[in-house]
Design a protein around this motif. Structure first.
Motif, PDB file in Angstrom:
ATOM      1  N   SER A  26       0.852  -1.196   0.000  1.00 56.75           N
ATOM      2  CA  SER A  26       0.000   0.000   0.000  1.00 56.75           C
ATOM      3  C   SER A  26       0.880   1.236   0.000  1.00 56.75           C
ATOM      4  O   SER A  26       2.028   1.205   0.441  1.00 56.75           O
ATOM      5  CB  SER A  26      -0.933   0.006   1.209  1.00 56.75           C
ATOM      6  OG  SER A  26      -0.187   0.028   2.401  1.00 56.75           O
ATOM      7  N   HIS A  41      -2.494   5.962 -12.115  1.00 59.58           N
ATOM      8  CA  HIS A  41      -2.425   4.567 -12.530  1.00 59.58           C
ATOM      9  C   HIS A  41      -1.192   3.919 -11.929  1.00 59.58           C
ATOM     10  O   HIS A  41      -0.086   4.432 -12.083  1.00 59.58           O
ATOM     11  CB  HIS A  41      -2.375   4.469 -14.055  1.00 59.58           C
ATOM     12  CG  HIS A  41      -3.642   4.914 -14.708  1.00 59.58           C
ATOM     13  ND1 HIS A  41      -4.573   4.041 -15.175  1.00 59.58           N
ATOM     14  CD2 HIS A  41      -4.140   6.154 -14.931  1.00 59.58           C
ATOM     15  CE1 HIS A  41      -5.592   4.713 -15.681  1.00 59.58           C
ATOM     16  NE2 HIS A  41      -5.349   6.005 -15.542  1.00 59.58           N
ATOM     17  N   THR A  51      -3.955  -0.949 -10.711  1.00 58.26           N
ATOM     18  CA  THR A  51      -4.993  -0.325  -9.912  1.00 58.26           C
ATOM     19  C   THR A  51      -4.874   1.189 -10.095  1.00 58.26           C
ATOM     20  O   THR A  51      -3.959   1.654 -10.771  1.00 58.26           O
ATOM     21  CB  THR A  51      -4.858  -0.704  -8.418  1.00 58.26           C
ATOM     22  OG1 THR A  51      -5.992  -0.226  -7.699  1.00 58.26           O
ATOM     23  CG2 THR A  51      -3.589  -0.161  -7.802  1.00 58.26           C
ATOM     24  N   THR A  53      -5.375   5.084  -7.808  1.00 57.76           N
ATOM     25  CA  THR A  53      -5.470   5.633  -6.459  1.00 57.76           C
ATOM     26  C   THR A  53      -6.885   6.159  -6.193  1.00 57.76           C
ATOM     27  O   THR A  53      -7.597   6.539  -7.108  1.00 57.76           O
ATOM     28  CB  THR A  53      -4.457   6.779  -6.258  1.00 57.76           C
ATOM     29  OG1 THR A  53      -4.701   7.798  -7.226  1.00 57.76           O
ATOM     30  CG2 THR A  53      -3.032   6.280  -6.385  1.00 57.76           C
ATOM     31  N   ASN A  54      -7.249   6.166  -4.914  1.00 59.83           N
ATOM     32  CA  ASN A  54      -8.569   6.678  -4.534  1.00 59.83           C
ATOM     33  C   ASN A  54      -8.512   8.205  -4.412  1.00 59.83           C
ATOM     34  O   ASN A  54      -7.506   8.829  -4.770  1.00 59.83           O
ATOM     35  CB  ASN A  54      -9.050   6.022  -3.234  1.00 59.83           C
ATOM     36  CG  ASN A  54      -8.167   6.346  -2.043  1.00 59.83           C
ATOM     37  OD1 ASN A  54      -7.318   7.218  -2.083  1.00 59.83           O
ATOM     38  ND2 ASN A  54      -8.383   5.610  -0.960  1.00 59.83           N
ATOM     39  N   PHE A  59      -3.401   3.708  -2.545  1.00 64.67           N
ATOM     40  CA  PHE A  59      -3.597   2.533  -3.381  1.00 64.67           C
ATOM     41  C   PHE A  59      -3.112   1.287  -2.654  1.00 64.67           C
ATOM     42  O   PHE A  59      -2.338   1.376  -1.701  1.00 64.67           O
ATOM     43  CB  PHE A  59      -2.842   2.676  -4.714  1.00 64.67           C
ATOM     44  CG  PHE A  59      -1.343   2.622  -4.588  1.00 64.67           C
ATOM     45  CD1 PHE A  59      -0.654   1.417  -4.698  1.00 64.67           C
ATOM     46  CD2 PHE A  59      -0.617   3.776  -4.357  1.00 64.67           C
ATOM     47  CE1 PHE A  59       0.723   1.371  -4.576  1.00 64.67           C
ATOM     48  CE2 PHE A  59       0.756   3.745  -4.243  1.00 64.67           C
ATOM     49  CZ  PHE A  59       1.436   2.529  -4.353  1.00 64.67           C
ATOM     50  N   ILE A  61      -1.886  -2.789  -3.945  1.00 61.21           N
ATOM     51  CA  ILE A  61      -1.637  -3.661  -5.087  1.00 61.21           C
ATOM     52  C   ILE A  61      -0.851  -4.879  -4.619  1.00 61.21           C
ATOM     53  O   ILE A  61      -0.056  -4.785  -3.676  1.00 61.21           O
ATOM     54  CB  ILE A  61      -0.908  -2.899  -6.221  1.00 61.21           C
ATOM     55  CG1 ILE A  61      -0.917  -3.706  -7.508  1.00 61.21           C
ATOM     56  CG2 ILE A  61       0.498  -2.519  -5.802  1.00 61.21           C
ATOM     57  CD1 ILE A  61      -0.520  -2.902  -8.729  1.00 61.21           C
TER      58      ILE A  61
END
Length: 95
Positions: A26, A41, A51, A53-54, A59, A61
């Motif tokens: 993370s 990205h 994935t 990011t919010n 993030f 992965i």
């Protein structure tokens, strides 16, 4: 007798295969002002998974040590980061 032994051995082999731990890495992607960047990205180039990011720039992965993460965002230079054992062991990192 041999078939029972073989069946038991096969069952334990399958259990050992499923017991492997998945490492989740993370992190948080921030700009120079320290504000989290949304929709960056993040791609693990070794496992070919990705994935984004919010809204806070965070993030998660799946990755193992020595995997390479490629981070890209429109208007910013893309970077590649190596996943280290310390990152996996101690948790989140700011990028």
């Amino acid at each position: 007798m041999k078939s029972i032994f073989l069946t038991i051995l096969l069952c334990f082999t399958c259990l050992a295969t499923f017991a492997q731990e998945e490492n989740i890495v993370s992190g948080k992607v921030v700009n120079t002002a320290g504000v989290g960047l949304e929709n960056v990205h993040v791609v693990n180039l070794n496992q070919v998974i990705g994935t984004i990011t919010n809204k806070n720039g965070e993030f998660k992965i799946r990755a193992v040590a020595n995997d390479t993460l490629h981070l890209s965002f429109l208007g910013y230079k893309s970077i590649k980061i190596k996943v280290t054992n310390d990152w996996i062991k101690f948790g989140s990192s700011s990028i």
